[in-house]
Every structure is written in C-alpha cells, then in structure tokens.
Scaffold this active site. Structure first.
Site, PDB file in Angstrom:
ATOM      1  N   LYS A   9       0.906  -0.697   0.241  1.00 51.32           N
ATOM      2  CA  LYS A   9       0.169   0.157  -0.143  1.00 51.32           C
ATOM      3  C   LYS A   9       0.808   1.015   0.085  1.00 51.32           C
ATOM      4  O   LYS A   9       2.074   0.693   0.386  1.00 51.32           O
ATOM      5  CB  LYS A   9      -0.806  -0.218   1.096  1.00 51.32           C
ATOM      6  CG  LYS A   9      -2.341  -1.344   1.191  1.00 51.32           C
ATOM      7  CD  LYS A   9      -2.996  -0.860   2.875  1.00 51.32           C
ATOM      8  CE  LYS A   9      -4.059  -2.325   2.436  1.00 51.32           C
ATOM      9  NZ  LYS A   9      -4.937  -2.203   3.174  1.00 51.32           N
ATOM     10  N   TYR A  49     -11.888  -3.177  -3.688  1.00 51.87           N
ATOM     11  CA  TYR A  49     -12.951  -2.969  -2.308  1.00 51.87           C
ATOM     12  C   TYR A  49     -13.958  -3.447  -1.919  1.00 51.87           C
ATOM     13  O   TYR A  49     -14.844  -2.830  -1.699  1.00 51.87           O
ATOM     14  CB  TYR A  49     -11.992  -1.950  -1.029  1.00 51.87           C
ATOM     15  CG  TYR A  49     -10.304  -2.220  -1.442  1.00 51.87           C
ATOM     16  CD1 TYR A  49     -10.371  -3.503  -0.201  1.00 51.87           C
ATOM     17  CD2 TYR A  49      -9.730  -1.819  -1.087  1.00 51.87           C
ATOM     18  CE1 TYR A  49      -8.933  -3.162   0.770  1.00 51.87           C
ATOM     19  CE2 TYR A  49      -8.264  -1.373  -1.067  1.00 51.87           C
ATOM     20  CZ  TYR A  49      -8.004  -2.604   0.047  1.00 51.87           C
ATOM     21  OH  TYR A  49      -6.720  -3.034   0.266  1.00 51.87           O
ATOM     22  N   ASN A 112      -2.189  -0.200   6.950  1.00 58.38           N
ATOM     23  CA  ASN A 112      -0.958  -1.326   8.006  1.00 58.38           C
ATOM     24  C   ASN A 112      -0.886  -2.173   6.670  1.00 58.38           C
ATOM     25  O   ASN A 112      -0.157  -3.379   6.691  1.00 58.38           O
ATOM     26  CB  ASN A 112      -2.265  -2.177   8.178  1.00 58.38           C
ATOM     27  CG  ASN A 112      -3.528  -2.548   7.016  1.00 58.38           C
ATOM     28  OD1 ASN A 112      -3.656  -2.030   6.247  1.00 58.38           O
ATOM     29  ND2 ASN A 112      -4.546  -3.243   7.247  1.00 58.38           N
ATOM     30  N   HIS A 115      -1.890  -5.267   1.529  1.00 60.45           N
ATOM     31  CA  HIS A 115      -2.714  -6.102   1.337  1.00 60.45           C
ATOM     32  C   HIS A 115      -2.390  -8.078   1.320  1.00 60.45           C
ATOM     33  O   HIS A 115      -1.686  -7.774  -0.221  1.00 60.45           O
ATOM     34  CB  HIS A 115      -3.501  -5.664   0.387  1.00 60.45           C
ATOM     35  CG  HIS A 115      -4.739  -6.405  -0.408  1.00 60.45           C
ATOM     36  ND1 HIS A 115      -6.477  -6.364  -0.129  1.00 60.45           N
ATOM     37  CD2 HIS A 115      -4.658  -7.182  -1.262  1.00 60.45           C
ATOM     38  CE1 HIS A 115      -6.582  -7.619  -0.596  1.00 60.45           C
ATOM     39  NE2 HIS A 115      -6.038  -7.524  -1.468  1.00 60.45           N
ATOM     40  N   GLU A 126      -9.186 -10.670  -7.521  1.00 56.21           N
ATOM     41  CA  GLU A 126      -8.594  -9.452  -7.733  1.00 56.21           C
ATOM     42  C   GLU A 126      -7.116  -9.086  -8.822  1.00 56.21           C
ATOM     43  O   GLU A 126      -6.929  -8.418  -9.027  1.00 56.21           O
ATOM     44  CB  GLU A 126      -7.857  -9.714  -6.419  1.00 56.21           C
ATOM     45  CG  GLU A 126      -9.114  -9.343  -5.221  1.00 56.21           C
ATOM     46  CD  GLU A 126      -8.807  -9.165  -3.862  1.00 56.21           C
ATOM     47  OE1 GLU A 126      -7.061  -9.740  -3.697  1.00 56.21           O
ATOM     48  OE2 GLU A 126      -9.645  -9.035  -2.488  1.00 56.21           O
TER      49      GLU A 126
HETATM   50  N1  UDP Z   1      -9.712  -0.713   7.294  1.00 56.27           N
HETATM   51  C1  UDP Z   1      -9.349   0.210   8.005  1.00 56.27           C
HETATM   52  N2  UDP Z   1     -10.068  -0.079   9.129  1.00 56.27           N
HETATM   53  C2  UDP Z   1     -11.101  -0.786   9.398  1.00 56.27           C
HETATM   54  C3  UDP Z   1     -11.087  -2.094   8.873  1.00 56.27           C
HETATM   55  C4  UDP Z   1     -10.360  -1.908   7.754  1.00 56.27           C
HETATM   56  O1  UDP Z   1      -9.224   0.854   7.665  1.00 56.27           O
HETATM   57  O2  UDP Z   1     -11.645  -0.887  10.576  1.00 56.27           O
HETATM   58  C5  UDP Z   1      -8.753  -1.338   6.019  1.00 56.27           C
HETATM   59  C6  UDP Z   1      -7.360  -1.946   6.316  1.00 56.27           C
HETATM   60  O3  UDP Z   1      -6.619  -0.885   5.363  1.00 56.27           O
HETATM   61  C7  UDP Z   1      -7.355  -3.054   5.243  1.00 56.27           C
HETATM   62  C8  UDP Z   1      -8.650  -2.864   4.789  1.00 56.27           C
HETATM   63  O4  UDP Z   1      -9.537  -1.970   4.730  1.00 56.27           O
HETATM   64  O5  UDP Z   1      -6.624  -3.414   5.556  1.00 56.27           O
HETATM   65  C9  UDP Z   1      -9.683  -4.071   4.421  1.00 56.27           C
HETATM   66  O6  UDP Z   1     -10.013  -4.351   5.054  1.00 56.27           O
HETATM   67  P1  UDP Z   1     -10.253  -5.994   5.843  1.00 56.27           P
HETATM   68  O7  UDP Z   1     -10.886  -6.370   6.598  1.00 56.27           O
HETATM   69  O8  UDP Z   1     -10.939  -6.539   3.888  1.00 56.27           O
HETATM   70  O9  UDP Z   1      -8.862  -6.616   5.988  1.00 56.27           O
HETATM   71  P2  UDP Z   1      -7.795  -7.297   5.530  1.00 56.27           P
HETATM   72  O10 UDP Z   1      -7.960  -8.551   4.174  1.00 56.27           O
HETATM   73  O11 UDP Z   1      -6.912  -6.145   4.372  1.00 56.27           O
HETATM   74  O12 UDP Z   1      -6.459  -7.908   6.534  1.00 56.27           O
HETATM   75 MG    MG Z   2      -9.979  -8.490   3.158  1.00 58.61          MG
END
Ligand code: UDP
Ligand code: MG
Length: 150
Positions: A9, A49, A112, A115, A126
């Site tokens: 990211k 997303y 974080n 991805h 994806e």
């Molecule tokens: N995210 C966020 N706040 C939240 C949950 C998710 O900003 O409360 C963002 C974070 O960057 C995350 C992305 O949205 O990586 C996608 O969320 P997901 O639950 O799919 O997590 P991931 O699959 O990336 O672990």
């Molecule tokens: Mg996810």
C-alpha cells in the site's frame, strides 16, 4: 499451485518497504509471477474493495489507497493464499503477531502497509482486476525441487 494477489500500500511504498516485502515472500519459497508499480484510480479501488463499499471506514480507506503509488504483485505457490495471509498478519497491526509484516511495521489499522487476498476466490477476482493474463509469467524457480517435497 495457487496464486494470490498482494499489494504494498502507499504507506509501505513511502516507507521503503517494497524490497523487504518482496524478499520475505521470495525467501519463503513463493514465486513472483507478476508485478506493476502504479497509482490506482477510483474505479479499480472500488472494485478491489467492493465488499467494503458501504462500510464507515471506506471513504478513508479509498483516500489512503489512492494517496500514492502501490506495488501490485501476483505470487504463486502451494497454498499461496493462506501462506501470505499468515505472513502479513492480522488486519490491525496492533494485534498482528511480531514477525508478521503488519506486526513488525505498522501501528494503525488504516495504515497497515500491505494487502493480500483472503481466499482463492478473492485471489482470482483481484488478480483479474489488476492484471491481464499476458502480464503474468509462467516459469519454474530453479530451487522448486528443493522447496517442495513432492
Ligand atoms: N480498514 C480500516 N479500518 C477498519 C477495517 C479495515 O481502515 O476498521 C482498512 C484496512 O486498510 C484493511 C482494509 O480496510 O486492510 C480492508 O479490510 P479487511 O477487513 O478486508 O482487512 P484485510 O483483508 O486487509 O486484512
Ligand atoms: Mg480483506
């Protein structure tokens, strides 16, 4: 063999973590079969997303992902999807185990670093969003014979 979609990211790119992340996945034994450096525009971020479009955090997630260049990759290997999810760690870097990429390099959930697809189904979806079939390479890593038991 399975494929997964991985994206460093914008914060990971800005912090100079691309090389480290590629090295981690290479060292694990996974094979890099596609990569591109790009700043994503809104339609592809929405597509990427789509399960989060209605979530309260989506506007800030979109701004974050569109905020600078990202490094898009396709990695291949046996059980690549679950292996990479384990290597990146929990979504919230404060809960991610030490030794994982998010556990080692992040603090806030909205920054974080990386991805990775969460299932084989999301991986196919994806990969197709970001890569043409012709841009994914097919080759054998010379060390495959000693990485895999069979
Ligand atoms: N995210 C966020 N706040 C939240 C949950 C998710 O900003 O409360 C963002 C974070 O960057 C995350 C992305 O949205 O990586 C996608 O969320 P997901 O639950 O799919 O997590 P991931 O699959 O990336 O672990
Ligand atoms: Mg996810």
């Amino acid at each position: 063999m399975d494929r997964t979609f991985v994206m460093v990211k914008p914060d990971g790119v800005q912090r100079g973590l691309v090389g480290h992340i590629v090295s981690r996945l290479e060292a694990k034994g996974l094979k890099l079969v596609g990569a591109r450096f790009e700043t994503l525009l809104e339609p592809r971020v929405n597509d990427q997303y789509k399960e989060h479009l209605e979530k309260p955090f989506y506007p800030s997630l979109k701004k974050y992902i569109m905020g600078g260049p990202v490094f898009l990759m396709v990695w291949e290997g046996r059980n690549a999807v679950s292996i990479v999810r384990k290597l990146i760690g929990a979504t919230n870097p404060q809960e991610a185990a030490p030794g994982t990429i998010r556990g080692d390099f992040g603090i806030d959930i909205g920054r974080n670093v990386i991805h990775a697809s969460d299932s084989n189904e999301s991986a196919s979806r994806e990969i197709a969003i970001h890569f043409k079939t012709a841009d994914i390479s097919s080759y054998t890593r010379i060390d495959a014979a000693v990485i895999y038991e069979y």
